[in-house]
Design a protein around this motif. Structure first.
Motif, short mmCIF file in Angstrom:
data_model
loop_
_atom_site.label_atom_id
_atom_site.label_comp_id
_atom_site.label_asym_id
_atom_site.label_seq_id
_atom_site.Cartn_x
_atom_site.Cartn_y
_atom_site.Cartn_z
N CYS A 97 52.92 115.23 54.45
CA CYS A 97 53.03 116.65 54.82
C CYS A 97 54.06 117.35 53.93
O CYS A 97 53.85 118.49 53.48
CB CYS A 97 53.42 116.79 56.28
SG CYS A 97 52.18 116.20 57.46
N ASP A 98 55.16 116.66 53.67
CA ASP A 98 56.26 117.28 52.91
C ASP A 98 55.92 117.48 51.44
O ASP A 98 56.59 118.26 50.75
CB ASP A 98 57.53 116.43 53.03
CG ASP A 98 58.11 116.46 54.45
OD1 ASP A 98 57.76 117.38 55.20
OD2 ASP A 98 58.88 115.54 54.78
N THR A 99 54.90 116.78 50.93
CA THR A 99 54.52 116.93 49.52
C THR A 99 53.49 118.04 49.30
O THR A 99 52.99 118.20 48.18
CB THR A 99 53.96 115.60 48.97
OG1 THR A 99 52.80 115.23 49.73
CG2 THR A 99 54.99 114.50 49.03
N ALA A 100 53.18 118.79 50.35
CA ALA A 100 52.21 119.89 50.21
C ALA A 100 52.72 120.91 49.20
O ALA A 100 53.92 121.15 49.08
CB ALA A 100 51.96 120.55 51.56
N HIS A 118 51.32 122.83 53.94
CA HIS A 118 52.16 121.96 54.76
C HIS A 118 51.83 122.14 56.23
O HIS A 118 51.73 121.15 56.99
CB HIS A 118 53.64 122.29 54.51
CG HIS A 118 54.59 121.46 55.32
ND1 HIS A 118 54.97 121.79 56.60
CD2 HIS A 118 55.21 120.29 55.03
CE1 HIS A 118 55.79 120.88 57.07
NE2 HIS A 118 55.97 119.95 56.13
N ALA A 119 51.65 123.38 56.67
CA ALA A 119 51.33 123.64 58.07
C ALA A 119 49.97 123.05 58.45
O ALA A 119 49.80 122.50 59.54
CB ALA A 119 51.35 125.15 58.34
N LEU A 120 49.00 123.14 57.55
CA LEU A 120 47.67 122.59 57.81
C LEU A 120 47.72 121.07 57.92
O LEU A 120 47.10 120.47 58.80
CB LEU A 120 46.70 123.01 56.71
CG LEU A 120 46.29 124.49 56.68
CD1 LEU A 120 45.47 124.80 55.43
CD2 LEU A 120 45.50 124.85 57.94
N ARG A 121 48.47 120.45 57.00
CA ARG A 121 48.58 118.99 57.04
C ARG A 121 49.29 118.53 58.32
O ARG A 121 48.85 117.58 58.98
CB ARG A 121 49.35 118.49 55.82
CG ARG A 121 48.59 118.59 54.51
CD ARG A 121 49.39 117.95 53.37
NE ARG A 121 48.65 118.00 52.11
CZ ARG A 121 49.03 117.38 50.99
NH1 ARG A 121 50.15 116.67 50.98
NH2 ARG A 121 48.31 117.49 49.89
N LEU A 122 50.37 119.23 58.67
CA LEU A 122 51.13 118.87 59.85
C LEU A 122 50.28 119.02 61.11
O LEU A 122 50.32 118.16 62.01
CB LEU A 122 52.38 119.73 59.94
CG LEU A 122 53.38 119.38 61.05
CD1 LEU A 122 53.90 117.96 60.87
CD2 LEU A 122 54.53 120.37 61.07
N ARG A 123 49.49 120.08 61.18
CA ARG A 123 48.63 120.28 62.34
C ARG A 123 47.58 119.17 62.45
O ARG A 123 47.29 118.69 63.55
CB ARG A 123 47.94 121.64 62.26
CG ARG A 123 47.13 121.99 63.51
CD ARG A 123 46.49 123.35 63.39
NE ARG A 123 47.49 124.36 63.02
CZ ARG A 123 47.27 125.31 62.12
NH1 ARG A 123 46.09 125.39 61.51
NH2 ARG A 123 48.21 126.20 61.85
N ARG A 124 47.06 118.76 61.30
CA ARG A 124 46.06 117.69 61.31
C ARG A 124 46.68 116.39 61.81
O ARG A 124 46.09 115.68 62.65
CB ARG A 124 45.50 117.49 59.91
CG ARG A 124 44.38 116.46 59.82
CD ARG A 124 43.87 116.32 58.40
NE ARG A 124 42.84 115.29 58.30
CZ ARG A 124 42.40 114.79 57.15
NH1 ARG A 124 42.90 115.25 56.00
NH2 ARG A 124 41.47 113.85 57.14
#
Length: 312
Positions: free
Chosen positions: A144-147, A153-159
């Motif tokens: 997530c942090d490498t977005a 980053h928000a999309l990855r974290l939500r997933r």
């Protein structure tokens, strides 16, 4: 380039409170196991179902029972197991889920392997803390942090939070495939490292399989976990006579969840699916337990009803 059709079988049983899948032992290489698979040859096979049963019998030495089709897998770059597929062919695999009530002794080149070898993060029977998942969480956070942007980053974290939630109450046991595909896309699985020529897979990411067979296996486990709730397929995996505790433990092994004993039995009573036999089993390690059988006639009255899985 021509098209080759391969049939792959996810054959499931339960033994000693563990959900097992039938695998072929492979020679030393990138993966130790593959699903029983074989080519569909129109000149030799009248139907997919008959072809599947024939090559599973040939490869493993026994006949499968309940069978249903899962999905077709044809991504570019997948490597089929069917030995008869010419080099360069695009291989499409049609996956099947098969259930058998007994872990019949397979041939020397086949073995029954626990699902947890492939998906260790799916087993919550030890309690609300899942140590295998906790090993994976830092790598998911790093991803997530490498977005490249705050939005990404928000999309990855939500997933991640949706399918690997921190709160066990929000854990959806049916999303096995979603979780495996996320770990694959992040590059944490052995299959991902194999295609990307990267380093070793992350700890607790499970044992890789040949081709995309772990994806097929994840699809089969997702389907089975969902189907337990609306069809009485669990009884396809039970012996003719069983105790209620054995039934509960089998459901726990398949779902990866601990079930609430009293709530489970109350819900089971409402279905009418089991009939007491008036026979007591003495070898339970505790108090004698009554034996039950599956009331198949009840299925005709409630064909869409499965079993409730109340969590402990």
């Amino acid at each position: 380039m021509s098209l080759a059709i391969e049939l792959s079988a996810v054959v499931v049983t339960v033994k000693d409170n563990e959900a097992l899948v039938l695998c072929l032992n492979l020679p030393r290489g990138e993966a130790a196991f593959a699903l029983p698979s074989g080519p569909f040859i129109p000149e030799n096979h009248r139907t997919f179902d008959l072809a599947l049963r024939a090559f599973v019998r040939e490869q493993t030495g026994f006949d499968i029972g309940y069978v249903e089709q899962l999905y077709s897998f044809g991504d570019d770059g997948r490597q089929g197991i069917a030995a008869s597929a010419p080099d360069g062919d695009r291989v499409v695999s049609v996956g099947y889920l098969a259930l058998t009530p007994q872990a019949v002794q397979a041939r020397f080149d086949a073995a029954w392997v626990p699902f947890n070898r492939f998906f260790p993060w799916e087993d919550w029977r030890r309690g609300d803390n899942n140590p295998d998942l906790e090993v994976l969480r830092p790598a998911l956070r790093d991803w997530c942090d490498t977005a490249a942007s705050a939005t990404e980053h928000a999309l990855r974290l939500r997933r991640v939070e949706t399918i690997f939630p921190d709160d066990f109450d929000n854990w959806n046991e049916e999303r096995v495939l979603d979780r495996y595909e996320l770990l694959y896309s992040v590059g944490l699985t052995g299959e991902a490292q194999r295609t990307r020529d990267g380093g070793p897979p992350a700890p607790s990411s499970g044992e890789p399989m040949a081709s995309d067979h772990r994806r097929i296996l994840a699809t089969g486990l997702s389907r089975l976990r969902g189907k337990l709730k609306y069809r009485p397929v669990i009884f396809e995996l039970m012996p003719e006579q069983f105790t209620l505790l054995e039934l509960q433990k089998s459901l726990e092994a398949l779902s990866g969840l601990r079930l609430h004993k009293q709530n489970f039995r109350r819900a089971l009573d409402r279905t009418g699916f089991v009939t007491p036999l008036g026979i007591m089993r003495e070898d339970t390690g505790g108090r004698p337990a009554e034996l039950y059988s599956y009331n198949r006639d009840q299925f005709h009255f409630s064909p869409s009803l499965g079993l409730s899985l109340p969590r402990a």
